[in-house]
Motif scaffolding. Sequence first.
Motif, PDB file in Angstrom:
ATOM      1  N   LEU A   1     -11.727  12.898  45.784  1.00 26.34           N
ATOM      2  CA  LEU A   1     -10.464  12.140  45.339  1.00 26.34           C
ATOM      3  C   LEU A   1     -10.401  10.852  46.315  1.00 26.34           C
ATOM      4  O   LEU A   1     -10.758  11.023  47.602  1.00 26.34           O
ATOM      5  CB  LEU A   1      -9.062  12.892  45.611  1.00 26.34           C
ATOM      6  CG  LEU A   1      -8.892  13.892  44.409  1.00 26.34           C
ATOM      7  CD1 LEU A   1      -9.248  15.420  45.071  1.00 26.34           C
ATOM      8  CD2 LEU A   1      -7.756  13.980  43.701  1.00 26.34           C
TER       9      LEU A   1
ATOM     10  N   ILE B   1      -1.710   5.072  45.843  1.00 25.93           N
ATOM     11  CA  ILE B   1      -2.237   5.437  44.635  1.00 25.93           C
ATOM     12  C   ILE B   1      -3.379   6.369  44.891  1.00 25.93           C
ATOM     13  O   ILE B   1      -4.348   6.122  45.633  1.00 25.93           O
ATOM     14  CB  ILE B   1      -2.778   4.357  43.589  1.00 25.93           C
ATOM     15  CG1 ILE B   1      -1.711   3.223  43.501  1.00 25.93           C
ATOM     16  CG2 ILE B   1      -3.283   4.724  42.407  1.00 25.93           C
ATOM     17  CD1 ILE B   1      -1.996   1.978  42.822  1.00 25.93           C
ATOM     18  N   THR B   2      -3.471   7.693  44.336  1.00 23.66           N
ATOM     19  CA  THR B   2      -4.566   8.494  44.442  1.00 23.66           C
ATOM     20  C   THR B   2      -5.171   8.680  43.166  1.00 23.66           C
ATOM     21  O   THR B   2      -4.542   8.945  41.961  1.00 23.66           O
ATOM     22  CB  THR B   2      -4.062   9.801  44.771  1.00 23.66           C
ATOM     23  OG1 THR B   2      -3.376   9.640  45.831  1.00 23.66           O
ATOM     24  CG2 THR B   2      -4.800  10.715  45.049  1.00 23.66           C
ATOM     25  N   ASN B   3      -6.446   8.749  43.279  1.00 26.63           N
ATOM     26  CA  ASN B   3      -7.421   8.925  41.799  1.00 26.63           C
ATOM     27  C   ASN B   3      -8.276   9.826  42.063  1.00 26.63           C
ATOM     28  O   ASN B   3      -8.923  10.093  43.214  1.00 26.63           O
ATOM     29  CB  ASN B   3      -7.889   7.713  41.386  1.00 26.63           C
ATOM     30  CG  ASN B   3      -6.713   6.816  40.793  1.00 26.63           C
ATOM     31  OD1 ASN B   3      -6.812   6.719  39.434  1.00 26.63           O
ATOM     32  ND2 ASN B   3      -6.639   5.620  41.559  1.00 26.63           N
TER      33      ASN B   3
ATOM     34  N   GLY C   1       0.072   9.275  41.573  1.00 32.63           N
ATOM     35  CA  GLY C   1      -0.775  10.155  41.505  1.00 32.63           C
ATOM     36  C   GLY C   1      -1.092  10.233  39.943  1.00 32.63           C
ATOM     37  O   GLY C   1      -0.148  10.555  39.201  1.00 32.63           O
ATOM     38  N   ARG C   2      -2.269   9.832  39.585  1.00 35.96           N
ATOM     39  CA  ARG C   2      -2.646   9.986  38.050  1.00 35.96           C
ATOM     40  C   ARG C   2      -3.107  11.343  37.691  1.00 35.96           C
ATOM     41  O   ARG C   2      -4.062  11.866  38.374  1.00 35.96           O
ATOM     42  CB  ARG C   2      -3.721   8.837  37.966  1.00 35.96           C
ATOM     43  CG  ARG C   2      -3.540   7.388  38.274  1.00 35.96           C
ATOM     44  CD  ARG C   2      -4.751   6.581  37.871  1.00 35.96           C
ATOM     45  NE  ARG C   2      -4.613   6.858  36.413  1.00 35.96           N
ATOM     46  CZ  ARG C   2      -3.992   5.751  35.552  1.00 35.96           C
ATOM     47  NH1 ARG C   2      -2.869   5.013  35.974  1.00 35.96           N
ATOM     48  NH2 ARG C   2      -4.079   5.900  34.167  1.00 35.96           N
ATOM     49  N   SER C   3      -2.631  11.818  36.666  1.00 31.51           N
ATOM     50  CA  SER C   3      -2.786  13.236  36.262  1.00 31.51           C
ATOM     51  C   SER C   3      -2.493  13.114  34.949  1.00 31.51           C
ATOM     52  O   SER C   3      -1.319  12.701  34.424  1.00 31.51           O
ATOM     53  CB  SER C   3      -2.070  14.380  37.165  1.00 31.51           C
ATOM     54  OG  SER C   3      -2.372  15.477  36.540  1.00 31.51           O
TER      55      SER C   3
ATOM     56  N   VAL D   1      -4.176  12.037  40.230  1.00 33.07           N
ATOM     57  CA  VAL D   1      -4.649  11.302  41.373  1.00 33.07           C
ATOM     58  C   VAL D   1      -4.327  11.378  42.464  1.00 33.07           C
ATOM     59  O   VAL D   1      -3.840  10.749  43.399  1.00 33.07           O
ATOM     60  CB  VAL D   1      -3.986   9.715  40.941  1.00 33.07           C
ATOM     61  CG1 VAL D   1      -2.589  10.032  40.431  1.00 33.07           C
ATOM     62  CG2 VAL D   1      -3.747   8.948  42.141  1.00 33.07           C
TER      63      VAL D   1
ATOM     64  N   ARG E   1       1.356  16.153  38.611  1.00 35.20           N
ATOM     65  CA  ARG E   1       1.807  14.653  39.050  1.00 35.20           C
ATOM     66  C   ARG E   1       2.941  14.688  39.860  1.00 35.20           C
ATOM     67  O   ARG E   1       3.226  14.488  41.071  1.00 35.20           O
ATOM     68  CB  ARG E   1       1.770  13.876  38.020  1.00 35.20           C
ATOM     69  CG  ARG E   1       2.099  12.499  38.327  1.00 35.20           C
ATOM     70  CD  ARG E   1       2.367  11.432  37.188  1.00 35.20           C
ATOM     71  NE  ARG E   1       3.121  10.320  37.584  1.00 35.20           N
ATOM     72  CZ  ARG E   1       3.622   9.385  36.705  1.00 35.20           C
ATOM     73  NH1 ARG E   1       3.511   9.655  35.435  1.00 35.20           N
ATOM     74  NH2 ARG E   1       4.153   8.210  37.238  1.00 35.20           N
TER      75      ARG E   1
ATOM     76  N   SER F   1      -7.409   8.017  47.930  1.00 38.68           N
ATOM     77  CA  SER F   1      -6.132   7.374  48.096  1.00 38.68           C
ATOM     78  C   SER F   1      -6.120   6.054  48.814  1.00 38.68           C
ATOM     79  O   SER F   1      -7.001   5.958  49.773  1.00 38.68           O
ATOM     80  CB  SER F   1      -5.422   8.451  48.772  1.00 38.68           C
ATOM     81  OG  SER F   1      -5.140   9.809  48.111  1.00 38.68           O
TER      82      SER F   1
ATOM     83  N   LYS G   1      -3.909   2.896  28.973  1.00 32.25           N
ATOM     84  CA  LYS G   1      -4.665   1.756  29.574  1.00 32.25           C
ATOM     85  C   LYS G   1      -3.743   0.588  29.824  1.00 32.25           C
ATOM     86  O   LYS G   1      -2.849   0.469  28.762  1.00 32.25           O
ATOM     87  CB  LYS G   1      -5.748   1.468  29.126  1.00 32.25           C
ATOM     88  CG  LYS G   1      -6.969   2.445  29.368  1.00 32.25           C
ATOM     89  CD  LYS G   1      -8.219   2.024  28.826  1.00 32.25           C
ATOM     90  CE  LYS G   1      -9.410   2.728  29.204  1.00 32.25           C
ATOM     91  NZ  LYS G   1     -10.736   2.449  28.741  1.00 32.25           N
TER      92      LYS G   1
END
Length: 213
Positions: free
Chosen positions: A161, A107-109, A43-45, A10, A51, A163, A84
């Motif tokens: 991406l 939050i980063t995706n 950060g979503r990873s 993320v 991450r 953020s 989830k």
Amino acid sequence: MKITRFVAIVLLTFSSVGCSSYLTSSENVSKTKKTYEKVLVLGRSKDNTTRLKFENQVVEQLKANGVNAIASFTIDGTKDLSRKFSESEVHDVKKKLVSEGFDGAIITNLVNSEEYTDVIPGNSSTTYIPARYGRFGRYYAYYPVTTWAPDQLKTGIKYVLESSLYNIKTDDGDNLQWVGRFELKDPTSLERTSSNYAKELVGALLKQSIATN
């Protein structure tokens, strides 16, 4: 490929594009700047190494600028992002974070990835060749030779991406404060990509949305 999973964070760079910017657009949704007591960086990873590296880089940049920040992988409730979450679970996590003093969250995706093709324009160059047709004149004795280089096509993978900064302490409708879009083309170094993305992200946040004491 490890760098591909990193982008799936993320999360993430200047490594593949020199000094050009990753940030393509941003908006201060709240129209204000405010200070934060404690900011969660998430950060979503699917790759935990990626991450951890990304979150630590953002935390480091924020702290260097006087903003108290904590990586999400160190906090109970946000350590495991592989599944989830229901709305009630998200509500409980937010409540827990607020009780622990958090009032902000970054939050980063990964939005998407796609192939790209850039056209690198060709150019021309001219040189003057001496001909020595007698002594008529200095410039008469040279004639121009021009060469043309054709356009070139560069293809690769572009990662988009996003953020976002949230004020998680407020319950008055939407709590989105700031959002930015970033584009990475063919990142080649996890370390440099993570570091430079973090620098640019924090720089934009401090300029547009986060105030410091």
